[in-house]
Design a protein around this motif. Structure first.
Motif, PDB file in Angstrom:
ATOM      1  N   ALA A 256      31.297  33.630  46.447  1.00 20.79           N
ATOM      2  CA  ALA A 256      32.252  34.711  46.624  1.00 20.79           C
ATOM      3  C   ALA A 256      31.670  36.002  46.068  1.00 20.79           C
ATOM      4  CB  ALA A 256      33.557  34.370  45.903  1.00 20.79           C
ATOM      5  N   HIS A 257      31.159  35.893  44.850  1.00 15.43           N
ATOM      6  CA  HIS A 257      30.623  37.092  44.221  1.00 15.43           C
ATOM      7  C   HIS A 257      29.410  37.612  44.978  1.00 15.43           C
ATOM      8  CE1 HIS A 257      28.265  39.294  41.119  1.00 15.43           C
ATOM      9  NE2 HIS A 257      29.442  39.860  40.996  1.00 15.43           N
ATOM     10  N   ARG A 260      30.548  39.090  48.393  1.00 17.78           N
ATOM     11  CA  ARG A 260      31.481  40.212  48.404  1.00 17.78           C
ATOM     12  C   ARG A 260      30.830  41.508  47.943  1.00 17.78           C
ATOM     13  NH1 ARG A 260      36.229  36.767  45.786  1.00 17.78           N
ATOM     14  NH2 ARG A 260      37.454  36.286  47.630  1.00 17.78           N
ATOM     15  N   ASN A 292      34.030  40.265  56.679  1.00 15.58           N
ATOM     16  CA  ASN A 292      34.693  40.077  55.395  1.00 15.58           C
ATOM     17  C   ASN A 292      35.820  39.048  55.527  1.00 15.58           C
ATOM     18  OD1 ASN A 292      35.357  40.603  52.694  1.00 15.58           O
ATOM     19  ND2 ASN A 292      36.996  41.963  53.380  1.00 15.58           N
ATOM     20  N   GLU A 296      36.117  35.503  53.615  1.00 15.60           N
ATOM     21  CA  GLU A 296      37.311  35.139  52.835  1.00 15.60           C
ATOM     22  C   GLU A 296      37.871  33.803  53.296  1.00 15.60           C
ATOM     23  OE1 GLU A 296      38.514  36.617  50.219  1.00 15.60           O
ATOM     24  OE2 GLU A 296      36.958  38.156  50.318  1.00 15.60           O
ATOM     25  N   ARG A 303      37.579  26.307  48.950  1.00 11.49           N
ATOM     26  CA  ARG A 303      38.405  26.109  47.753  1.00 11.49           C
ATOM     27  C   ARG A 303      39.457  25.029  47.983  1.00 11.49           C
ATOM     28  NH1 ARG A 303      38.690  31.552  46.553  1.00 11.49           N
ATOM     29  NH2 ARG A 303      40.767  31.768  47.404  1.00 11.49           N
TER      30      ARG A 303
ATOM     31  N   THR B  53      31.408  40.541  36.571  1.00 12.58           N
ATOM     32  CA  THR B  53      30.187  39.757  36.400  1.00 12.58           C
ATOM     33  C   THR B  53      29.052  40.681  35.978  1.00 12.58           C
ATOM     34  OG1 THR B  53      31.009  38.502  38.262  1.00 12.58           O
ATOM     35  CG2 THR B  53      28.817  37.942  37.465  1.00 12.58           C
ATOM     36  N   ALA B  80      34.405  40.711  42.377  1.00 13.57           N
ATOM     37  CA  ALA B  80      34.228  39.864  43.548  1.00 13.57           C
ATOM     38  C   ALA B  80      34.941  38.541  43.346  1.00 13.57           C
ATOM     39  CB  ALA B  80      32.748  39.617  43.799  1.00 13.57           C
ATOM     40  N   ARG B  81      35.443  38.301  42.136  1.00 14.01           N
ATOM     41  CA  ARG B  81      36.213  37.077  41.909  1.00 14.01           C
ATOM     42  C   ARG B  81      37.636  37.342  42.390  1.00 14.01           C
ATOM     43  NH1 ARG B  81      34.944  36.513  35.571  1.00 14.01           N
ATOM     44  NH2 ARG B  81      32.678  36.771  35.625  1.00 14.01           N
ATOM     45  N   LYS B 101      36.559  43.193  45.648  1.00 14.34           N
ATOM     46  CA  LYS B 101      35.528  43.640  46.602  1.00 14.34           C
ATOM     47  C   LYS B 101      35.621  42.794  47.853  1.00 14.34           C
ATOM     48  CE  LYS B 101      32.248  44.584  42.875  1.00 14.34           C
ATOM     49  NZ  LYS B 101      31.014  44.073  42.254  1.00 14.34           N
ATOM     50  N   PRO B 102      35.300  43.275  49.017  1.00 16.67           N
ATOM     51  CA  PRO B 102      35.036  44.700  49.276  1.00 16.67           C
ATOM     52  C   PRO B 102      36.346  45.483  49.372  1.00 16.67           C
ATOM     53  CG  PRO B 102      34.739  43.385  51.277  1.00 16.67           C
ATOM     54  CD  PRO B 102      35.120  42.438  50.204  1.00 16.67           C
TER      55      PRO B 102
END
Lengths: 464, 228
Positions: A256-257, A260, A292, A296, A303, B53, B80-81, B101-102
């Motif tokens: 995710a990080h 994103r 995006n 998601e 998840r 982060t 981003a979490r 984000k975004p």
């Protein structure tokens, strides 16, 4: 074949076999002993007759001897009464079996002197000892002896059928208790085996109730020693599985990080560029937004694949659905699609994962709006049907052919007639969320027969 | 206004610096959690944009650290979490707002304005959507050239809708605004108030989603502005 059944069957068959062997053995053994007793008795009778004859023969002629013998060996009355079941005769007169005992006496020169009526005279010369003979249609067991002083031959005989009837009955009375106890023993053995295997069935329950999000170790102390190894191996597997799932969850969070942040940079760069030359980058911005959205959705799927987060909470299903519909409603207003929510729930307090239910409603409603032409309606109806909380979402889009509906719930499946910009994950996500609540999705036709698709979500939620 | 951006992704940080500086703000950039915690405590910033982060010190720890030291600087978390839990943890730890984000720069700027205005003590808390302007202190609604003082219920509804333009507010939300949590189950009072509001500001500005709620349409508000 199950262990219980195998063990029950083996033990039952073995017990049965051994019991039968024991029964036969006991039968034969007691039979043989009785034969010996009968033989001894036969010899004894012969000797008694011998004593009698010995005494008589000195001063009585043969004719008298014969009469005297016949007198003393006269059968008591009532012996021939076939109606009398009692084997001992009344008035202590004797016993029914007496007539089945017979005597014969020969003179020194083998001239037959005397014979019981039951035993026909034998022509051949008598020989000492035990022998078998046939007379009157019966098999006889005989014992012959010679009186050394008088030289008379004395034979005593017993009918074989009486002997074997007696010994058979006696042997049977030894075996019978065993045969009666045997079925009871078999039933008890089966019950005992079932009882012994109960700890194994108890081990089964926690495993059955486990889910990817609810992995806990089995209690090794509770397991019988025979399956300790198995249980600790299963625990090892569960531990590794839990770690693997945890790694997967961690990967989702990391991914995710990692995804994103560059998407954020990309989007901002495009925004900046499109501010300088408006309109030129609209398509690119739309593509980034689509990407995006896809990211998601995939993260969400990964998840919820790992299971629902935490325990279900008490919440108002009416509020959750209304808020979720409100979240996507601006799109319907923009696209001029009439969105109508019909809430007919009486008791709205339910146990659920509210964030997931909201995602399900948003996902399905957004789908319905997307496929509906401008000016048409999307209706949502929230009802209680028995134990289920039921949400039905109907659009006026092209619908899905009945044969393609099963496939439409799978991931990344987009059906040709449904043009849209999604990645085909919306229905799959909704389906997975319904599954996590023990429910399911059904795709069906509209009730009014007009083109369009209805998605019915059945959720067996606990109502409070 | 002096803004501190704490972000470890250099590409994203440079883009954001460029866009934030366009509006004559002073924007500093740090890509390290430990340095950021010291800078926020030692220097004066009007606002901090904080990624979670970060190398050396996690963003949440930076947040807790500076709040423990009593630094009141408004902080917006950029992360981003995307989990709900993370968001709540961040807000509990003392963040003023939270963005995933975004994001769209326009929205970030709106949040920056809202957060700094709140921090400055609401010098002018008037809400503006299209030709509508609402002054919460006096409950006054300014239309193109006239001003009216709204009845309390109508003010509460319009205030909520103007704070969340182009978002559908559920009936429950609006009723909570009006009566608090212990309102009666069935009431058509909300419809009556909406009806009155529409008469004041124009029929098309407040849109209905049947069975769900109402939305203030900022496009319509602007168009109506052009008409009047």
């Amino acid at each position: 074949m199950s262990l219980t059944r195998k063990l029950s069957l083996t033990v039952a068959l073995l017990t049965l076999f051994l019991a039968l062997v024991a029964a036969v053995w006991s039968y034969l053994g007691s039979n043989h002993e009785l034969e010996e007793v009968f033989d001894a008795e036969l010899a004894q009778s012969a000797r008694i007759v011998q004593g009698l004859v010995h005494h008589l023969s000195h001063d009585q002629p043969l004719g008298q001897l014969k009469d005297a013998l016949e007198d003393s060996l006269q059968l008591p009355p009532g012996v021939d009464d076939p109606d009398d079941d009692d084997e001992a005769l009344p008035n202590q007169l004797g016993h029914k079996y007496e007539k089945k005992i017979a005597f014969q006496i020969w003179a020194k020169d083998s001239t037959p002197l005397l014979s019981s009526p039951a035993l026909t005279e034998q022509s051949d010369r008598p020989s000492p000892g035990y022998a078998w003979a046939e007379s009157g249609g019966y098999q006889w067991r005989t014992f012959t002896l010679r009186d050394p002083e008088t030289g008379l031959w004395i034979l005593s005989g017993q009918r074989e059928d009486i002997r074997s009837e007696l010994s058979g009955e006696l042997a049977m009375s030894n075996v019978l208790p065993l045969l009666i106890v045997l079925p009871v023993l078999l039933v008890l053995v089966v019950l005992a085996i079932r009882w012994t295997f109960r700890p194994l069935r108890q081990l089964e329950r926690p495993i059955r109730n486990m889910a990817p999000e609810r992995i806990h170790h089995l209690d090794e102390k509770q397991a019988p020693p025979e399956v300790h190894g198995l249980v600790s191996a299963v625990n090892g597997l569960l531990r590794r599985l839990d770690q693997a799932l945890e790694r997967e969850r961690q990967f989702s969070a990391d991914a995710a990080h990692e995804l994103r942040t560059p998407l954020a940079a990309l989007r901002l760069n495009l925004e900046e560029a499109s501010e300088k030359s408006p309109g030129q980058f609209a398509d690119l911005l739309a593509s980034v937004d689509r990407m995006n959205h896809l990211v998601e959705q995939m993260l969400l799927l990964s998840r919820i694949d790992a299971g629902a987060p935490g325990e279900p909470q008490l919440d108002s299903i009416s509020d959750i659905v209304a808020q979720a519909v409100a979240d996507v409603a601006p799109v319907a207003l923009r696209d001029n699609v009439e969105l109508i929510l019909d809430d007919r729930v009486d008791s709205d307090r339910v146990l659920c994962h509210s964030a997931l239910i909201a995602t399900l409603v948003r996902s399905l409603t957004a789908n319905a709006i997307q496929y509906s032409p401008a000016g048409s309606e999307v209706t949502l109806q929230l009802t209680e049907k028995g134990a289920d909380t039921c949400l039905r979402i109907c659009d006026s889009g092209p619908g899905i052919a009945p044969e393609a509906r099963e496939r439409a719930l799978q991931r990344f499946v987009r059906l040709d007639q449904r043009q849209g910009s999604g990645a085909g994950l919306g229905l799959a996500i909704a389906n997975r969320i319904a599954e996590l609540h023990g429910g399911r999705l059904v795709l069906e036709d509209r009730d009014d027969g007009r083109p369009g698709l209805c998605v019915r979500v059945m959720l067996p939620l606990t109502r409070l | 206004m002096r803004i501190l951006l704490v972000e470890d992704d250099h590409h994203l940080a440079r883009t954001m610096l460029g866009m934030l500086r366009e509006h004559h703000d002073t924007v500093d950039w740090i890509d390290d959690g430990q340095k950021a915690a010291n800078a926020i405590a030692d220097e004066h910033f009007d606002l901090v944009l904080l990624d979670l982060t970060l190398p050396r010190k996690d963003g949440l720890d930076v947040l807790k650290d500076v709040r423990k030291r009593g630094v009141p600087t408004p902080i917006i978390i950029l992360t981003a979490r995307g989990d709900m839990d993370e968001k709540l943890t961040g807000l509990d730890a003392g963040a003023d707002d939270y963005m995933t984000k975004p994001f769209v720069m326009a929205e970030l700027k709106a949040r920056i304005r809202a957060v700094t205005r709140r921090a400055e003590g609401k010098a002018d808390s008037s809400l503006v959507v299209g030709h509508l302007k609402l002054n919460p202190e006096h409950g006054q609604l300014f239309l193109a050239d006239s001003a009216v003082t709204l009845p309390r219920a109508e003010f509460q509804i319009l205030h909520y809708l103007m704070r969340h333009p182009d978002q559908v507010a559920t009936r429950r939300r609006l009723e909570d605004q009006l009566y608090g949590w212990d309102h009666g189950a069935e009431s058509n009072a909300l419809e009556v108030h909406i009806h009155h509001l529409r008469r004041r500001i124009g029929k098309t500005l407040i849109r209905t989603v049947r069975g769900v709620g109402y939305m203030l349409d900022s496009n319509e508000a602007r168009n109506a502005d052009a008409v009047s």
